[in-house]
Write a protein that holds these residues in place. Structure first.
Motif, mmCIF file in Angstrom:
data_model
loop_
_atom_site.group_PDB
_atom_site.id
_atom_site.type_symbol
_atom_site.label_atom_id
_atom_site.label_comp_id
_atom_site.label_asym_id
_atom_site.label_seq_id
_atom_site.Cartn_x
_atom_site.Cartn_y
_atom_site.Cartn_z
ATOM 1 N N ARG A 56 99.436 79.369 62.057
ATOM 2 C CA ARG A 56 98.025 79.516 62.556
ATOM 3 C C ARG A 56 97.155 80.960 60.918
ATOM 4 O O ARG A 56 96.348 80.256 60.577
ATOM 5 C CB ARG A 56 97.092 80.105 63.553
ATOM 6 C CG ARG A 56 97.202 82.175 63.446
ATOM 7 C CD ARG A 56 97.226 83.008 64.900
ATOM 8 N NE ARG A 56 97.202 83.516 64.581
ATOM 9 C CZ ARG A 56 98.102 84.613 64.948
ATOM 10 N NH1 ARG A 56 99.430 84.072 64.681
ATOM 11 N NH2 ARG A 56 98.412 85.956 64.704
ATOM 12 N N HIS A 57 98.364 80.920 60.706
ATOM 13 C CA HIS A 57 97.593 82.049 58.919
ATOM 14 C C HIS A 57 97.718 81.078 57.948
ATOM 15 O O HIS A 57 96.956 81.711 57.096
ATOM 16 C CB HIS A 57 98.954 82.927 58.863
ATOM 17 C CG HIS A 57 98.787 83.810 59.657
ATOM 18 N ND1 HIS A 57 98.166 84.722 59.829
ATOM 19 C CD2 HIS A 57 100.016 83.921 60.453
ATOM 20 C CE1 HIS A 57 98.694 85.780 60.778
ATOM 21 N NE2 HIS A 57 100.122 85.134 61.346
ATOM 22 N N SER A 58 98.196 79.525 58.130
ATOM 23 C CA SER A 58 97.634 79.132 56.476
ATOM 24 C C SER A 58 96.364 78.196 57.123
ATOM 25 O O SER A 58 95.672 78.380 55.793
ATOM 26 C CB SER A 58 98.600 77.733 56.494
ATOM 27 O OG SER A 58 99.154 76.655 57.456
ATOM 28 N N LEU A 67 101.651 80.524 53.333
ATOM 29 C CA LEU A 67 101.752 81.152 54.467
ATOM 30 C C LEU A 67 102.354 79.927 55.468
ATOM 31 O O LEU A 67 103.069 80.151 56.283
ATOM 32 C CB LEU A 67 100.178 81.659 54.619
ATOM 33 C CG LEU A 67 99.898 82.994 54.127
ATOM 34 C CD1 LEU A 67 98.419 83.335 53.786
ATOM 35 C CD2 LEU A 67 100.566 84.211 54.220
ATOM 36 N N TYR A 68 101.770 79.007 55.122
ATOM 37 C CA TYR A 68 102.473 77.882 56.154
ATOM 38 C C TYR A 68 103.926 77.480 55.985
ATOM 39 O O TYR A 68 104.883 77.165 57.302
ATOM 40 C CB TYR A 68 102.353 76.604 55.791
ATOM 41 C CG TYR A 68 102.144 75.109 57.005
ATOM 42 C CD1 TYR A 68 102.082 75.646 58.326
ATOM 43 C CD2 TYR A 68 103.612 74.624 56.046
ATOM 44 C CE1 TYR A 68 102.395 74.637 58.770
ATOM 45 C CE2 TYR A 68 103.468 73.386 57.271
ATOM 46 C CZ TYR A 68 103.615 73.424 58.346
ATOM 47 O OH TYR A 68 103.411 72.424 59.706
ATOM 48 N N ILE A 69 104.737 77.362 55.110
ATOM 49 C CA ILE A 69 105.809 77.333 54.662
ATOM 50 C C ILE A 69 106.522 78.609 55.283
ATOM 51 O O ILE A 69 107.849 78.634 55.742
ATOM 52 C CB ILE A 69 106.534 76.776 53.384
ATOM 53 C CG1 ILE A 69 106.152 76.071 52.007
ATOM 54 C CG2 ILE A 69 108.370 77.679 52.781
ATOM 55 C CD1 ILE A 69 105.636 75.702 51.155
ATOM 56 N N ILE A 78 96.360 68.957 59.294
ATOM 57 C CA ILE A 78 97.069 68.273 59.352
ATOM 58 C C ILE A 78 97.602 67.625 57.660
ATOM 59 O O ILE A 78 99.110 67.559 57.637
ATOM 60 C CB ILE A 78 96.840 67.126 60.200
ATOM 61 C CG1 ILE A 78 98.829 66.367 60.888
ATOM 62 C CG2 ILE A 78 96.125 66.644 60.218
ATOM 63 C CD1 ILE A 78 98.936 67.786 61.648
ATOM 64 N N ILE A 79 96.645 67.002 57.734
ATOM 65 C CA ILE A 79 97.160 65.999 56.048
ATOM 66 C C ILE A 79 97.624 67.625 54.743
ATOM 67 O O ILE A 79 98.643 67.064 54.453
ATOM 68 C CB ILE A 79 95.881 66.158 55.658
ATOM 69 C CG1 ILE A 79 95.593 64.290 56.348
ATOM 70 C CG2 ILE A 79 96.346 65.705 54.177
ATOM 71 C CD1 ILE A 79 94.171 64.348 56.458
ATOM 72 N N GLY A 80 97.355 68.826 55.217
ATOM 73 C CA GLY A 80 97.643 69.446 54.323
ATOM 74 C C GLY A 80 99.246 70.196 54.307
ATOM 75 O O GLY A 80 99.984 70.814 54.093
ATOM 76 N N ARG A 81 99.146 70.158 55.828
ATOM 77 C CA ARG A 81 100.528 70.239 56.496
ATOM 78 C C ARG A 81 101.352 70.059 56.188
ATOM 79 O O ARG A 81 102.718 69.925 55.554
ATOM 80 C CB ARG A 81 100.689 70.750 58.159
ATOM 81 C CG ARG A 81 99.741 72.115 58.317
ATOM 82 C CD ARG A 81 99.848 72.170 59.801
ATOM 83 N NE ARG A 81 99.010 73.294 60.543
ATOM 84 C CZ ARG A 81 98.755 73.850 62.124
ATOM 85 N NH1 ARG A 81 99.551 73.014 62.563
ATOM 86 N NH2 ARG A 81 98.359 74.336 62.055
ATOM 87 N N SER A 82 100.932 68.359 56.241
ATOM 88 C CA SER A 82 101.922 67.315 55.803
ATOM 89 C C SER A 82 102.623 67.153 54.701
ATOM 90 O O SER A 82 103.731 67.120 54.157
ATOM 91 C CB SER A 82 101.679 65.804 56.250
ATOM 92 O OG SER A 82 101.131 65.492 58.024
ATOM 93 N N LEU A 83 101.669 67.025 53.624
ATOM 94 C CA LEU A 83 101.783 67.151 51.734
ATOM 95 C C LEU A 83 102.340 68.598 51.830
ATOM 96 O O LEU A 83 104.132 68.362 50.817
ATOM 97 C CB LEU A 83 100.789 67.556 51.293
ATOM 98 C CG LEU A 83 100.588 67.446 50.327
ATOM 99 C CD1 LEU A 83 100.742 66.464 48.979
ATOM 100 C CD2 LEU A 83 98.943 68.099 49.278
#
Ligand SMILES: [Fe+2]
Ligand SMILES: [Fe+2]
Length: 118
Positions: free
Chosen positions: A36-38, A69-71, A42-47
């Motif tokens: 949730r911090h990022s 942050l997502y990584i 869904i598109i950004g996460r997939s990229l």
């Protein structure tokens, strides 16, 4: 909403196998709370995931940025869960669920948790 659903489904899969081990169910439920911090959609996460898997992490962005942050969502989750007093298994699985099995988690528990995360 997607993350809550994923956690719920993961926990449900674990509970269907080992309902008496509540800490394992909690590990499955909470392992991705750091996402949730990022703030990525869904598109950004997939990229970010795709670039990272291709070894192109240098293209992702600055340290502390949304992609970073997502990584690091597992690490962030582990820190939060530890601060909140979660059991060691919950903390360790959050930290390591995208890596190799840590020694703190036995092989059969790890197998159940990893399988629940798909
Ligand atoms: Fe994850
Ligand atoms: Fe997950």
């Amino acid at each position: 909403m997607v993350d809550q659903r994923h956690g719920y489904l993961s926990a449900s899969r674990v509970a269907a196998q080992i309902a008496d081990r509540r800490e394992v169910i909690r590990a499955a439920l909470l392992h991705d709370v750091g996402k949730r911090h990022s703030g990525l959609n869904i598109i950004g996460r997939s990229l970010v995931t795709g670039l990272s898997k291709l070894g192109l992490g240098r293209l992702i962005g600055r340290k502390g940025g949304r992609a970073d942050l997502y990584i690091r969502h597992g690490e962030l989750a582990a820190e939060e869960l530890s601060e909140l007093g979660a059991e060691p298994l919950v903390v360790v699985f959050a930290r390591s669920h995208h890596a190799a099995r840590p020694l703190e988690i036995d092989a059969s528990t790890w197998e159940i948790l990893v399988a629940s995360d798909h």
